[in-house]
Design a protein around this motif. Structure first.
Motif, PDB file in Angstrom:
ATOM      1  N   ASN A   1       0.852  -1.204   0.000  1.00 25.27           N
ATOM      2  CA  ASN A   1       0.000   0.000   0.000  1.00 25.27           C
ATOM      3  C   ASN A   1       0.883   1.249   0.000  1.00 25.27           C
ATOM      4  N   PRO A   2       1.593   1.507  -1.101  1.00 22.15           N
ATOM      5  CA  PRO A   2       2.563   2.609  -1.128  1.00 22.15           C
ATOM      6  C   PRO A   2       1.957   3.991  -0.903  1.00 22.15           C
ATOM      7  N   GLU A   3       0.688   4.177  -1.270  1.00 18.59           N
ATOM      8  CA  GLU A   3       0.060   5.485  -1.112  1.00 18.59           C
ATOM      9  C   GLU A   3      -0.557   5.683   0.266  1.00 18.59           C
ATOM     10  N   LEU A   4      -0.662   4.587   1.006  1.00 22.11           N
ATOM     11  CA  LEU A   4      -1.355   4.645   2.298  1.00 22.11           C
ATOM     12  C   LEU A   4      -0.419   4.989   3.455  1.00 22.11           C
ATOM     13  N   PHE A   5       0.744   4.374   3.477  1.00 24.23           N
ATOM     14  CA  PHE A   5       1.612   4.454   4.654  1.00 24.23           C
ATOM     15  C   PHE A   5       2.559   5.650   4.631  1.00 24.23           C
ATOM     16  N   GLN A   6       2.684   6.262   5.821  1.00 21.86           N
ATOM     17  CA  GLN A   6       3.726   7.241   6.074  1.00 21.86           C
ATOM     18  C   GLN A   6       4.591   6.673   7.213  1.00 21.86           C
ATOM     19  N   ILE A   7       5.860   6.494   6.960  1.00 23.63           N
ATOM     20  CA  ILE A   7       6.767   5.942   7.965  1.00 23.63           C
ATOM     21  C   ILE A   7       7.655   7.065   8.483  1.00 23.63           C
ATOM     22  N   ILE A   8       7.491   7.382   9.754  1.00 20.45           N
ATOM     23  CA  ILE A   8       8.252   8.458  10.386  1.00 20.45           C
ATOM     24  C   ILE A   8       9.287   7.831  11.315  1.00 20.45           C
ATOM     25  N   ARG A   9      10.551   8.113  11.067  1.00 19.61           N
ATOM     26  CA  ARG A   9      11.610   7.504  11.868  1.00 19.61           C
ATOM     27  C   ARG A   9      12.262   8.530  12.784  1.00 19.61           C
ATOM     28  N   ILE A  10      12.317   8.180  14.077  1.00 16.87           N
ATOM     29  CA  ILE A  10      12.990   9.007  15.072  1.00 16.87           C
ATOM     30  C   ILE A  10      14.305   8.320  15.414  1.00 16.87           C
ATOM     31  N   GLU A  11      15.382   9.060  15.374  1.00 18.36           N
ATOM     32  CA  GLU A  11      16.718   8.478  15.529  1.00 18.36           C
ATOM     33  C   GLU A  11      16.903   7.781  16.867  1.00 18.36           C
ATOM     34  N   LYS A  12      16.428   8.380  17.946  1.00 18.37           N
ATOM     35  CA  LYS A  12      16.611   7.822  19.289  1.00 18.37           C
ATOM     36  C   LYS A  12      15.260   7.666  19.964  1.00 18.37           C
ATOM     37  N   CYS A  13      15.049   6.528  20.643  1.00 15.48           N
ATOM     38  CA  CYS A  13      13.778   6.272  21.327  1.00 15.48           C
ATOM     39  C   CYS A  13      13.525   7.336  22.385  1.00 15.48           C
ATOM     40  N   GLY A  14      12.390   8.017  22.271  1.00 17.65           N
ATOM     41  CA  GLY A  14      12.078   9.096  23.198  1.00 17.65           C
ATOM     42  C   GLY A  14      10.803   8.889  23.970  1.00 17.65           C
ATOM     43  N   GLY A  15      10.172   7.717  23.830  1.00 16.92           N
ATOM     44  CA  GLY A  15       8.959   7.434  24.579  1.00 16.92           C
ATOM     45  C   GLY A  15       7.701   7.668  23.767  1.00 16.92           C
ATOM     46  N   LEU A  16       6.597   7.057  24.238  1.00 17.34           N
ATOM     47  CA  LEU A  16       5.332   7.083  23.499  1.00 17.34           C
ATOM     48  C   LEU A  16       4.792   8.493  23.310  1.00 17.34           C
ATOM     49  N   GLY A  17       4.832   9.311  24.354  1.00 15.05           N
ATOM     50  CA  GLY A  17       4.287  10.665  24.255  1.00 15.05           C
ATOM     51  C   GLY A  17       4.950  11.469  23.156  1.00 15.05           C
ATOM     52  N   ASN A  18       6.275  11.434  23.113  1.00 18.15           N
ATOM     53  CA  ASN A  18       7.011  12.169  22.090  1.00 18.15           C
ATOM     54  C   ASN A  18       6.739  11.618  20.698  1.00 18.15           C
ATOM     55  N   ALA A  19       6.645  10.283  20.588  1.00 20.22           N
ATOM     56  CA  ALA A  19       6.397   9.660  19.285  1.00 20.22           C
ATOM     57  C   ALA A  19       5.025  10.042  18.734  1.00 20.22           C
ATOM     58  N   LEU A  20       4.005  10.009  19.587  1.00 16.81           N
ATOM     59  CA  LEU A  20       2.652  10.339  19.134  1.00 16.81           C
ATOM     60  C   LEU A  20       2.516  11.828  18.830  1.00 16.81           C
ATOM     61  N   ALA A  21       3.208  12.658  19.618  1.00 16.97           N
ATOM     62  CA  ALA A  21       3.168  14.103  19.368  1.00 16.97           C
ATOM     63  C   ALA A  21       3.722  14.427  17.991  1.00 16.97           C
ATOM     64  N   LYS A  22       4.757  13.719  17.610  1.00 18.59           N
ATOM     65  CA  LYS A  22       5.340  13.936  16.281  1.00 18.59           C
ATOM     66  C   LYS A  22       4.450  13.331  15.199  1.00 18.59           C
ATOM     67  N   GLY A  23       3.981  12.115  15.441  1.00 13.41           N
ATOM     68  CA  GLY A  23       3.219  11.409  14.426  1.00 13.41           C
ATOM     69  C   GLY A  23       1.900  12.057  14.065  1.00 13.41           C
ATOM     70  N   ILE A  24       1.208  12.605  15.055  1.00 13.43           N
ATOM     71  CA  ILE A  24      -0.122  13.165  14.765  1.00 13.43           C
ATOM     72  C   ILE A  24      -0.026  14.375  13.842  1.00 13.43           C
ATOM     73  N   GLN A  25       1.097  15.030  13.858  1.00 12.51           N
ATOM     74  CA  GLN A  25       1.272  16.189  12.986  1.00 12.51           C
ATOM     75  C   GLN A  25       1.374  15.785  11.515  1.00 12.51           C
ATOM     76  N   TYR A  26       1.710  14.525  11.260  1.00 11.82           N
ATOM     77  CA  TYR A  26       1.793  14.024   9.884  1.00 11.82           C
ATOM     78  C   TYR A  26       0.450  13.485   9.383  1.00 11.82           C
ATOM     79  N   CYS A  27      -0.503  13.260  10.278  1.00  9.52           N
ATOM     80  CA  CYS A  27      -1.793  12.695   9.875  1.00  9.52           C
ATOM     81  C   CYS A  27      -2.501  13.629   8.907  1.00  9.52           C
ATOM     82  N   LYS A  28      -2.997  13.079   7.804  1.00 12.25           N
ATOM     83  CA  LYS A  28      -3.601  13.889   6.755  1.00 12.25           C
ATOM     84  C   LYS A  28      -5.055  14.251   7.035  1.00 12.25           C
TER      85      LYS A  28
END
Length: 275
Positions: free
Chosen positions: A59-86
């Motif tokens: 599903n090449p058009e469906l997925f957005q893969i966001i990579r964070i260099e260092k594990c920073g915890g769930l809160g930080n990951a979701l805070a970054k990820g939600i900004q990419y949601c279309k």
């Protein structure tokens, strides 16, 4: 119905088989997502990366893969990820749980009928296979019940929620409070007058293991819980009585022996599923 995004975070300790099943449960929804954001919280194993690459190729058009260099915890990951949601509607999903096929359709229906910013549901806890379900985690239904309940306990099952992205960002987004990222977000949203609703059906299967009760105990967990309770009190959402009652209860649960803590969760803090 309105389109929605899926927001998922994954880190190195996740099981690749569970991860794939979790993704599949969202891809097989009765109303499919039009956007799927996966945040890689730090480096992943080869097995986890393989799952991501296979799904993205399918599903090449469906997925957005966001990579964070260092594990920073769930809160930080979701805070970054939600900004990419279309899409403005965002379905949260954990990387080892399984959603019922009609979960998102039923949540979309609530957003069509009700003026709300958060829609969750009851969930079933399982071990190993989803046929092995023993407990359900019930949460209050209406906004009035949710706001009252939230003064002392988390009113939503985090992996089950669908949220309005704009509302999350308006309330300050997810923040880094280990184990309480979701609860503190709900408090800030509800404190701003935003509304919630919980569908009184089990629309998600939450995977549990022997270590779950261990992670909810110990001095460190007790300190983090009390700090969060105090922070909620300082927002003006809860009273000093709420702080002492909920804080004392959580402190007791955190410091008792593991076997007793497990019993408290299963007999008092969870509703046994009727077979």
């Amino acid at each position: 119905m309105r389109q929605y995004s899926v927001l998922m975070s994954v880190y190195i300790k996740e099981n690749a088989i569970y991860f794939e099943k979790s993704i599949e449960s969202m891809l097989k929804q009765s109303i499919s997502p039009t956007d799927f954001v996966i945040v890689c919280d730090g480096p992943l194993t080869e097995e986890l990366n393989k799952v991501i690459e296979e799904k993205r190729k399918e599903n090449p058009e469906l997925f957005q893969i966001i990579r964070i260099e260092k594990c920073g915890g769930l809160g930080n990951a979701l805070a970054k990820g939600i900004q990419y949601c279309k899409n403005d509607l965002v379905a949260r999903m954990d990387s080892d749980d399984i959603s019922a096929k009609e979960r998102c359709e039923k949540q979309l229906q609530i957003f069509e009928m009700e003026d709300v910013e958060i829609v969750g549901s009851n969930i079933l806890e399982f071990e190993g296979d989803i046929s092995n379900t023993k407990f359900e985690r019930c949460v209050p239904k209406t906004d009035t019940e949710i706001k009252k309940f939230a003064r002392r306990r988390n009113p939503f099952n985090h992996p089950s929620v669908m949220l309005k992205k704009a509302a999350v960002l308006s309330a300050g987004n997810y923040q880094d409070y280990k184990g309480f990222e979701d609860y503190f977000l709900w408090i800030r949203m509800l404190n701003q007058g935003m509304k919630g609703y919980n569908i009184q059906e089990n629309l998600l299967y939450m995977r549990t293991d022997a270590g779950m009760y261990g992670r909810r105990g110990g001095f460190d967990y007790a300190c983090r819980a009390l700090k969060m309770r105090w922070k909620i009190y300082k927002t003006g959402y809860s009273s000093l009585e709420d702080f002492f009652v909920s804080g004392l209860g959580q402190l007791i649960v955190a410091v008792v022996p593991l076997r007793l803590r497990k019993g408290l969760y299963e007999k008092i803090l969870r509703k046994r599923r009727k077979l």
